[in-house]
Structure formats: C-alpha cells, structure tokens
Scaffold this active site. Structure first.
Site, PDB file in Angstrom:
ATOM      1  N   LYS A 108       1.037  -1.186   0.452  1.00 44.70           N
ATOM      2  CA  LYS A 108      -0.069  -0.209  -0.356  1.00 44.70           C
ATOM      3  C   LYS A 108       0.733   1.742  -0.033  1.00 44.70           C
ATOM      4  CE  LYS A 108      -4.622  -1.295   1.477  1.00 44.70           C
ATOM      5  NZ  LYS A 108      -4.165  -2.747   2.030  1.00 44.70           N
ATOM      6  N   GLU A 130     -10.149   7.527   3.428  1.00 49.20           N
ATOM      7  CA  GLU A 130     -11.035   6.526   4.116  1.00 49.20           C
ATOM      8  C   GLU A 130      -9.982   4.574   4.533  1.00 49.20           C
ATOM      9  OE1 GLU A 130     -10.814   6.370   0.815  1.00 49.20           O
ATOM     10  OE2 GLU A 130     -10.309   3.642   0.478  1.00 49.20           O
ATOM     11  N   SER A 401       1.903  -9.723  -1.118  1.00 45.15           N
ATOM     12  CA  SER A 401       1.578  -8.607  -0.513  1.00 45.15           C
ATOM     13  C   SER A 401       1.877  -7.670   1.184  1.00 45.15           C
ATOM     14  CB  SER A 401       0.145  -8.264  -0.614  1.00 45.15           C
ATOM     15  OG  SER A 401      -0.950  -8.819   0.284  1.00 45.15           O
TER      16      SER A 401
HETATM   17  C1  LIG Z   1      -5.251  -4.115   1.582  1.00 48.56           C
HETATM   18  C2  LIG Z   1      -4.279  -5.175   1.386  1.00 48.56           C
HETATM   19  C3  LIG Z   1      -4.370  -6.366   0.212  1.00 48.56           C
HETATM   20  C4  LIG Z   1      -5.749  -6.143  -0.191  1.00 48.56           C
HETATM   21  O1  LIG Z   1      -6.090  -4.730  -1.253  1.00 48.56           O
HETATM   22  P1  LIG Z   1      -5.517  -4.682  -2.889  1.00 48.56           P
HETATM   23  O2  LIG Z   1      -6.143  -3.257  -3.426  1.00 48.56           O
HETATM   24  O3  LIG Z   1      -6.676  -5.647  -3.651  1.00 48.56           O
HETATM   25  O4  LIG Z   1      -4.195  -4.885  -2.846  1.00 48.56           O
HETATM   26  C5  LIG Z   1      -3.961  -7.155   0.078  1.00 48.56           C
HETATM   27  N1  LIG Z   1      -2.898  -7.773   1.125  1.00 48.56           N
HETATM   28  C6  LIG Z   1      -2.396  -7.134   2.248  1.00 48.56           C
HETATM   29  C7  LIG Z   1      -1.245  -6.748   2.603  1.00 48.56           C
HETATM   30  C8  LIG Z   1      -3.035  -5.650   2.635  1.00 48.56           C
HETATM   31  O5  LIG Z   1      -2.629  -4.958   3.268  1.00 48.56           O
END
Ligand SMILES: *Cc1c(COP(=O)(O)O)cnc(C)c1O
Length: 422
Positions: A108, A130, A401
């Site tokens: 993010k 948000e 992610s």
């Molecule tokens: C917020 C988040 C997501 C989901 O958000 P996307 O916009 O779909 O990528 C996925 N993995 C992590 C670690 C997150 O913090």
C-alpha cells in the site's frame, strides 16, 4: 504513456484493457456528484502531465529505493512448493514477489507515497483518505508525515474500535482519525464520508484512494503506481529462470496489488492471471467478500463494477477474516479482465487462508498477511489446473502483498481452534 521507461512491453499498458476513456469495457466511469467532475478532470490531467514525466518518475523511484526499500526481492519458495507438490509433478517453481518487505509491511505504501508526491506537485495542501482495517490509513499517514502534509483519515466507528493498534499508529504519525457514525459504521460509510469531505474542500484537498477502485482516473492512477510490482517481478522471473512464468497469482480486495502484478503481463498471452478473493465462510453463505465470484454489476464508490448487493441494489456487508479483503466491491479493471476471460478469479475461505498461513510460516519462515494467505491457499489448485492444460509442470509468481505481524492475534486465536478441529 507506460508508467515505466522499461522497453520490453511494447506500446502502452492501458491499450490492452481500456475501451472508451474512463472505462474498462462497460466498467468504471464516474458515478459521483457533479461538483467532483472538475477535480477528477484535474487529476486525469495530472496523471498525464505529471505522473508520466521523467521528472516525477525519477523522484518517485528514488523514494521507492531509499525509503520503501525497492526493488523488493523475488524469493524462490522451494520448501513450500515441495510441500504442495512433493513429486514435482505440476509445480516447478513458486516465486514470491516480496511486497511484505516494503516499509510499513505491505504494497500500500507504493500508492500512498505516489499520491502524496503527486498532491504536493498539484499544490494540494491537505490529504484525506478512507480506511477499513487501517492499513491504507497508516500508509497515507506515513506518506503525509514524510511530505509534511496534514492528513485526515475517515474510518467507520466500528472499525476504530476493532483496529485500535492502527488507529494508534496513525495518531503517532500525526494524522487525525475521524470516526464515522453513519450506516453500518464500516468501510463503505467511511468512503461515503470521505467523498462528501472532498466535495466540500475540492480545491485544496487531495483524496488518496487506497485501492484500484473509485471514480476514474483513480483505478488507472493506482494501477500505474502499483505497476512497479509487476515490472520488477517480470524482470526478476526472467532473470531467475530465463523465461516468463506460466501464471501470476494475487489476492484481490479492491484489487491494487493484483493489478500491480498483472499489468506487466497483460500482453504476455502465455502468462495466465489468477486473482483470489475472500470466500469467508463460503460463497454460498451470506458471509463472504467474493465480489467477482458471486456478485453482480452495480455502482459503489463512484464506479461501475461487480459489487455485493441485494435485489434492490443496496450494497451488502462483506465478510472476510482478513480486513483488507473485506470490501463489497472491486476495481473496475478486474471486472473487465473477468468478463473478457483474460484473468481468472477464484476464492479461498477463512479456514483455507488460515491453514495456508500456517504452512507458509513453517516452510518458508514468512508469516504472511491474512490477505496474502488467500492467494497462497489456491496455489495447489491453480498449479494443478494450469499444468493439466499445458501438459507439464508450471512456474508461478505470487504477489506476497504483506506481512502478518498485524494479524498475530487472529492467528493465535484461530489457529488454536483450527488445530482442535483437526
Ligand atoms: C489492503 C491489502 C490487500 C488488499 O488490497 P488490494 O487493493 O486488493 O491489493 C492485500 N494484501 C495486503 C497485505 C493488504 O494490506
């Protein structure tokens, strides 16, 4: 107009999936108050005249290198691959693109930093955002601290209670957290409130949206800022095995880490794309967040896409054990990739994600975020299916992610239950 100066993609990234301006096939658009249209036009103009310039790209990439820790590594998850497929019959390699190693612990920050830098260059003096679980709020508060911008984060009052540590982080970083008391007091109410704030302060304020959703140009802006994930991963996989992967896999909440990974491979027909949604208690129950798997076409957060809604078009509450996937919508480009068949969307339940997290931790020494655990949960199924289609063992790249430190309490509580049940 490609987001990066890399030469091997040919043409522009958007060409592959965009139709009329502001839309991805029938999805996207701007379903917002009239007063926001000039601001969205201004942002679209800034995307072209600022974000795509060498000057911005140089400054931003320097920040990504020295502040975020990019490029993030590509790890060859050998023990995990072996435990999924001990005979090596269908899964040859599983590469992890390590966004969990980014500053603040997830992908993010790529988007938040990029938007804060853009806001500064557009002369905006205030940032609003948000947040649901607080991850995007923390990333935005971090970027605002770095750029000396005042930051106000709208958060459902229910989420403020549930996500106390992230509320504390945002405050420590100097942001103001505004609890939203309307509706179900969760993410969708926070989004409505942020849009309302933006309508009122549109001249001075930049609204930093946290996923590849929202009215145009946000889905494209966020995809552009997250494209660094796929651009790096594509080059790293090529370097590692001398060939592109057979498939790319990512979890999908709003869809930003997934579109970030997919972007670099959209034109590589040999690379199958897989998004994994949260099936919660199961897609046949009323407790899930599998928008693309079980939703219908509607409007949420200013754009047309698949959403979870009732017969009257009212947005339903989503459920997932992972707060980051607990969103009743999805970015419009994913809806288009689904309908055109370019990407395949599957889903993993809460329990499947928990089991996967535990396996990844024990085999790779990586505690994944609960969101990411959903993608890990489907690797076996995806590899088996793709291998059957191609008649050989396949290699996959997965967007790791985020890291799971934030989910420790859930893991301790639920993995105990999981062990008892088995
Ligand atoms: C917020 C988040 C997501 C989901 O958000 P996307 O916009 O779909 O990528 C996925 N993995 C992590 C670690 C997150 O913090």
């Amino acid at each position: 107009m490609s987001a990066t100066p890399k030469g091997d993609q040919g043409g522009t990234r958007e060409d592959a999936t965009k139709t009329k301006p502001g839309y991805f096939g029938p999805f996207g658009g701007r379903f917002v108050a009239e007063t926001l249209i000039p601001a969205l036009d201004e942002l679209t103009h800034a995307l072209e005249t600022i974000v795509h310039t060498t000057g911005f790209q140089t400054e931003w990439r320097d920040l990504l290198a020295k502040y975020v820790g990019r490029p993030t590594p590509l790890s060859d998850a050998k023990r995990l691959a072996h435990s999924i497929d001990p005979a090596g019959a269908f899964l040859k390699h599983l590469y992890l693109k390590r966004e969990d190693l980014c500053h603040t612990g997830a992908h993010k920050i790529n988007n938040a930093l990029g938007q804060a830098l853009l806001a500064k260059k557009m002369g905006k003096r205030r940032i609003i955002a948000e947040t649901g679980a607080g991850q995007h709020g923390v990333a935005t508060a971090t970027a605002c601290a770095l750029f000396d911008l005042p930051c106000e984060v709208y958060m459902g009052a229910e989420d403020v209670k549930r996500q106390a540590p992230n509320v504390g982080r945002m405050k420590l970083l100097g942001a103001t957290v505004i609890p939203v008391m309307s509706g179900s007091r969760t993410l969708k109410d926070a989004m409505n409130e942020a849009l309302r704030d933006w309508v009122t302060h549109v001249g001075t304020t930049h609204y930093c949206i946290g996923s590849a959703a929202g009215p145009y140009p946000y889905p494209e802006l966020v995809a552009t800022l997250q494209a660094v994930i796929g651009d790096e991963a594509r080059a790293q996989v090529l370097a590692a095995q001398g060939a592109l992967p057979d498939g790319a896999v990512a979890c999908v909440g709003g869809g930003s880490n997934a579109i970030g990974l997919f972007g670099a491979f959209l034109k590589d027909d040999g690379v199958a794309l897989y998004g994994v949604e949260a099936a919660g208690h199961g897609v046949h129950t009323d407790k899930h967040a599998a928008t693309l798997t079980a939703g219908r076409i509607g409007v949420l957060h200013g754009s047309k896409s698949y959403v979870l809604c009732d017969d009257g078009g009212q947005i339903l509450e989503a459920h997932s054990i992972s707060a980051g996937l607990d969103y009743p919508g999805v970015g419009p480009q994913h809806s288009y990739l689904k309908d055109t068949g370019r990407a395949t969307y599957v889903s993993a339940t809460d329990d499947e994600a928990l089991a996967a997290a535990s396996l990844v931790a024990r085999t790779e020494g990586i505690i994944p975020a609960l969101e990411t655990a959903h993608a890990f949960a489907k690797i076996g199924d995806i590899a088996r299916e793709l291998s059957a289609a191609r008649g050989r063992a396949v290699s996959l790249v997965l967007a790791s992610s985020g890291r799971g430190d934030k989910d420790l309490a859930t893991y301790l509580e639920r993995l105990e239950v999981f062990r008892d049940a088995h």
